[in-house]
Design a protein around this motif. Structure first.
Motif, PDB file in Angstrom:
ATOM      1  N   GLY A  71      -9.547   1.191   0.844  1.00 39.08           N
ATOM      2  CA  GLY A  71     -10.102  -0.140   1.080  1.00 39.08           C
ATOM      3  C   GLY A  71     -10.080  -0.562   2.537  1.00 39.08           C
ATOM      4  O   GLY A  71     -10.422   0.210   3.437  1.00 39.08           O
ATOM      5  N   ASP A  88      -2.599   0.782  -4.225  1.00 39.77           N
ATOM      6  CA  ASP A  88      -2.209  -0.467  -3.553  1.00 39.77           C
ATOM      7  C   ASP A  88      -2.410  -1.617  -4.531  1.00 39.77           C
ATOM      8  O   ASP A  88      -2.969  -1.431  -5.618  1.00 39.77           O
ATOM      9  CB  ASP A  88      -2.998  -0.697  -2.249  1.00 39.77           C
ATOM     10  N   PHE A  89      -1.912  -2.774  -4.161  1.00 41.50           N
ATOM     11  CA  PHE A  89      -2.102  -3.947  -5.026  1.00 41.50           C
ATOM     12  C   PHE A  89      -1.816  -5.211  -4.242  1.00 41.50           C
ATOM     13  O   PHE A  89      -1.196  -5.187  -3.179  1.00 41.50           O
ATOM     14  CB  PHE A  89      -1.215  -3.881  -6.280  1.00 41.50           C
ATOM     15  N   LYS A  90      -2.287  -6.312  -4.818  1.00 46.53           N
ATOM     16  CA  LYS A  90      -2.122  -7.643  -4.215  1.00 46.53           C
ATOM     17  C   LYS A  90      -1.279  -8.506  -5.147  1.00 46.53           C
ATOM     18  O   LYS A  90      -1.507  -8.514  -6.360  1.00 46.53           O
ATOM     19  CB  LYS A  90      -3.504  -8.255  -4.017  1.00 46.53           C
ATOM     20  N   GLY A 125     -14.548  -1.526   2.294  1.00 48.63           N
ATOM     21  CA  GLY A 125     -13.829  -2.344   3.251  1.00 48.63           C
ATOM     22  C   GLY A 125     -13.439  -3.717   2.820  1.00 48.63           C
ATOM     23  O   GLY A 125     -12.490  -3.876   2.087  1.00 48.63           O
ATOM     24  N   ALA A 126     -14.139  -4.692   3.285  1.00 48.26           N
ATOM     25  CA  ALA A 126     -13.766  -6.104   3.252  1.00 48.26           C
ATOM     26  C   ALA A 126     -12.706  -6.472   2.228  1.00 48.26           C
ATOM     27  O   ALA A 126     -12.762  -6.098   1.075  1.00 48.26           O
ATOM     28  CB  ALA A 126     -15.000  -6.946   2.995  1.00 48.26           C
ATOM     29  N   SER A 127     -11.721  -7.212   2.723  1.00 49.68           N
ATOM     30  CA  SER A 127     -10.550  -7.484   1.911  1.00 49.68           C
ATOM     31  C   SER A 127     -10.769  -8.600   0.898  1.00 49.68           C
ATOM     32  O   SER A 127     -10.050  -8.673  -0.083  1.00 49.68           O
ATOM     33  CB  SER A 127      -9.395  -7.809   2.854  1.00 49.68           C
ATOM     34  N   SER A 128     -11.749  -9.480   1.143  1.00 48.18           N
ATOM     35  CA  SER A 128     -11.892 -10.625   0.250  1.00 48.18           C
ATOM     36  C   SER A 128     -12.445 -10.189  -1.085  1.00 48.18           C
ATOM     37  O   SER A 128     -13.625 -10.273  -1.361  1.00 48.18           O
ATOM     38  CB  SER A 128     -12.801 -11.664   0.885  1.00 48.18           C
ATOM     39  N   ALA A 129     -11.500  -9.694  -1.891  1.00 47.29           N
ATOM     40  CA  ALA A 129     -11.888  -8.994  -3.108  1.00 47.29           C
ATOM     41  C   ALA A 129     -12.210  -9.950  -4.200  1.00 47.29           C
ATOM     42  O   ALA A 129     -11.870  -9.884  -5.273  1.00 47.29           O
ATOM     43  CB  ALA A 129     -10.797  -8.030  -3.487  1.00 47.29           C
ATOM     44  N   ASP A 143      -9.956 -14.734   3.870  1.00 48.61           N
ATOM     45  CA  ASP A 143      -8.587 -14.193   3.719  1.00 48.61           C
ATOM     46  C   ASP A 143      -8.148 -13.373   4.934  1.00 48.61           C
ATOM     47  O   ASP A 143      -7.954 -12.145   4.843  1.00 48.61           O
ATOM     48  CB  ASP A 143      -8.473 -13.307   2.460  1.00 48.61           C
ATOM     49  N   ARG A 190       0.844  -1.214   0.000  1.00 46.33           N
ATOM     50  CA  ARG A 190       0.000   0.000   0.000  1.00 46.33           C
ATOM     51  C   ARG A 190       0.868   1.249   0.000  1.00 46.33           C
ATOM     52  O   ARG A 190       1.835   1.347   0.770  1.00 46.33           O
ATOM     53  CB  ARG A 190      -0.871   0.030   1.252  1.00 46.33           C
ATOM     54  N   TYR A 219      -2.021 -11.653   3.853  1.00 43.26           N
ATOM     55  CA  TYR A 219      -3.321 -12.273   4.133  1.00 43.26           C
ATOM     56  C   TYR A 219      -3.206 -13.749   3.774  1.00 43.26           C
ATOM     57  O   TYR A 219      -2.556 -14.102   2.783  1.00 43.26           O
ATOM     58  CB  TYR A 219      -4.432 -11.621   3.291  1.00 43.26           C
ATOM     59  N   ASP A 223      -7.990  -5.820 -11.551  1.00 44.61           N
ATOM     60  CA  ASP A 223      -8.687  -6.635 -10.548  1.00 44.61           C
ATOM     61  C   ASP A 223      -7.894  -6.675  -9.241  1.00 44.61           C
ATOM     62  O   ASP A 223      -8.470  -6.859  -8.165  1.00 44.61           O
ATOM     63  CB  ASP A 223      -8.835  -8.091 -11.029  1.00 44.61           C
ATOM     64  N   SER A 224      -6.581  -6.591  -9.349  1.00 43.45           N
ATOM     65  CA  SER A 224      -5.732  -6.804  -8.167  1.00 43.45           C
ATOM     66  C   SER A 224      -4.984  -5.542  -7.727  1.00 43.45           C
ATOM     67  O   SER A 224      -4.251  -5.583  -6.739  1.00 43.45           O
ATOM     68  CB  SER A 224      -4.728  -7.927  -8.440  1.00 43.45           C
ATOM     69  N   CYS A 225      -5.142  -4.447  -8.469  1.00 41.58           N
ATOM     70  CA  CYS A 225      -4.474  -3.180  -8.118  1.00 41.58           C
ATOM     71  C   CYS A 225      -5.530  -2.081  -7.952  1.00 41.58           C
ATOM     72  O   CYS A 225      -6.526  -2.083  -8.673  1.00 41.58           O
ATOM     73  CB  CYS A 225      -3.558  -2.706  -9.240  1.00 41.58           C
ATOM     74  N   ARG A 261     -16.865  -3.122  -7.178  1.00 44.28           N
ATOM     75  CA  ARG A 261     -17.167  -3.346  -5.757  1.00 44.28           C
ATOM     76  C   ARG A 261     -18.199  -2.342  -5.258  1.00 44.28           C
ATOM     77  O   ARG A 261     -19.070  -2.672  -4.474  1.00 44.28           O
ATOM     78  CB  ARG A 261     -15.887  -3.199  -4.907  1.00 44.28           C
TER      79      ARG A 261
END
Ligand code: 5GP
Length: 276
Positions: free
Chosen positions: A99, A175-177, A272-276, A129, A94, A121, A201-203, A220
């Motif tokens: 988020g 941020d990104f995953k 919020g919720a992280s389970s994207a 997650d 991040r 996570y 989708d992930s950034c 979202r």
């Protein structure tokens, strides 16, 4: 054509057996899910765009010395990747509060962070997650301390490189995953490589001038114009050859209205919720 063996079906991708041992075919679907599967939709053309965007970013990362699972793009929706042993951890980097971070710490979305923050996570749909620390990762044996050192070093290099790359096209990398895997060579030597995908989708990607969201937050939080935003990212990256994305048509319903996206800081539903 002989039916390919499906290895795994995820929320936005399918993995098939590859043409040679040690390879897989990664197929990008148009499906989008959020909030741990409680929200689902099909976004026409998303898979095509994500295939191209991930190809582009993984290729650039490979060129600057970040090892990845990516081999080559095969067609509109598929890419050839190396088969890796996935490490069951999502690494989130991040730069700006947004988020689940903004929610957890009560920080206004859009607040720059004093330095880049790396979080972990545990990949588990059943558990949603959960956030974990290095202690959990090494105690449960999900990754060794050496693996983790490599993962953090790679994640920070990826962040520096991608922050600059996106800034050059007027986009803030908020941020990104990332997901990593273990790739073994014939001698049995292992190295950690970047796996999965790097896409909107992930950034979280915000326009630098307007803070318009150009990523999955549009889905979202029902901001509309989802595929158009992904298309805009691809266009700015210079990877939208004329006529190639024939599957992308303006969508009916709310996506058909003029592009009037919400800006960072404006209230959004269920932030919020992280389970994207
Ligand atoms: P947050 O924890 O704020 O929900 O997400 C942080 C960043 O990681 C965002 O860019 C978000 O898109 C990404 N992210 C977190 N979890 C997932 C996930 O399960 N799938 C995908 N595609 N991205 C995720």
């Amino acid at each position: 054509m002989a039916r390919r063996r499906q290895i795994y079906e995820g929320k936005a991708k399918v993995l098939y057996e590859g043409p040679e041992p040690g390879t897989l075919i990664q197929y990008f679907k148009d499906d989008a899910t959020a909030f741990n599967n409680r929200k689902h939709a099909v976004i026409s053309g998303k898979g095509v765009l994500n295939n191209r965007i991930s190809e582009y970013l993984m290729t650039r990362l490979n060129e600057m010395g970040v090892p990845t699972h990516f081999v080559r793009r095969l067609n509109m929706r598929e890419q050839l990747v190396y088969e890796v042993e996935i490490i069951p951890i999502e690494v989130v980097v991040r730069n700006v509060a947004a988020g689940s971070f903004a929610k957890r710490f009560g920080t206004a979305e859009g607040t720059p962070l004093p330095r880049s923050i790396v979080e972990y996570y545990y990949k588990s749909d059943e558990l949603g997650d959960p956030m974990i620390t290095e202690e959990h990762i090494t105690a449960f044996g999900w990754a060794s301390p050496q693996d983790l050192d490599d993962i953090v070093a790679l994640s920070l290099r990826i962040n520096d490189y991608m922050s600059g790359l996106f800034l050059g096209i007027g986009v803030k990398l908020v941020d990104f995953k990332l997901e990593f895997g273990r790739l073994y060579n014939e001698q049995g030597d292992m190295r950690i490589v970047l796996a999965d995908e790097v896409t909107p989708d992930s950034c979280r990607l915000w326009d630098v001038q307007s803070n318009e969201r150009l990523d999955k937050d549009r889905f979202r939080h029902d901001l509309g114009m989802v595929s158009e935003a992904y298309r805009e990212v691809a266009r700015r990256l210079g990877i939208l050859p004329e006529g190639e994305l024939v599957e992308l048509k303006p969508q009916a319903g709310k996506d058909a209205r003029p592009f009037a996206p919400k800006k960072a800081g404006e209230p959004v539903k269920d932030s919020g919720a992280s389970s994207a």
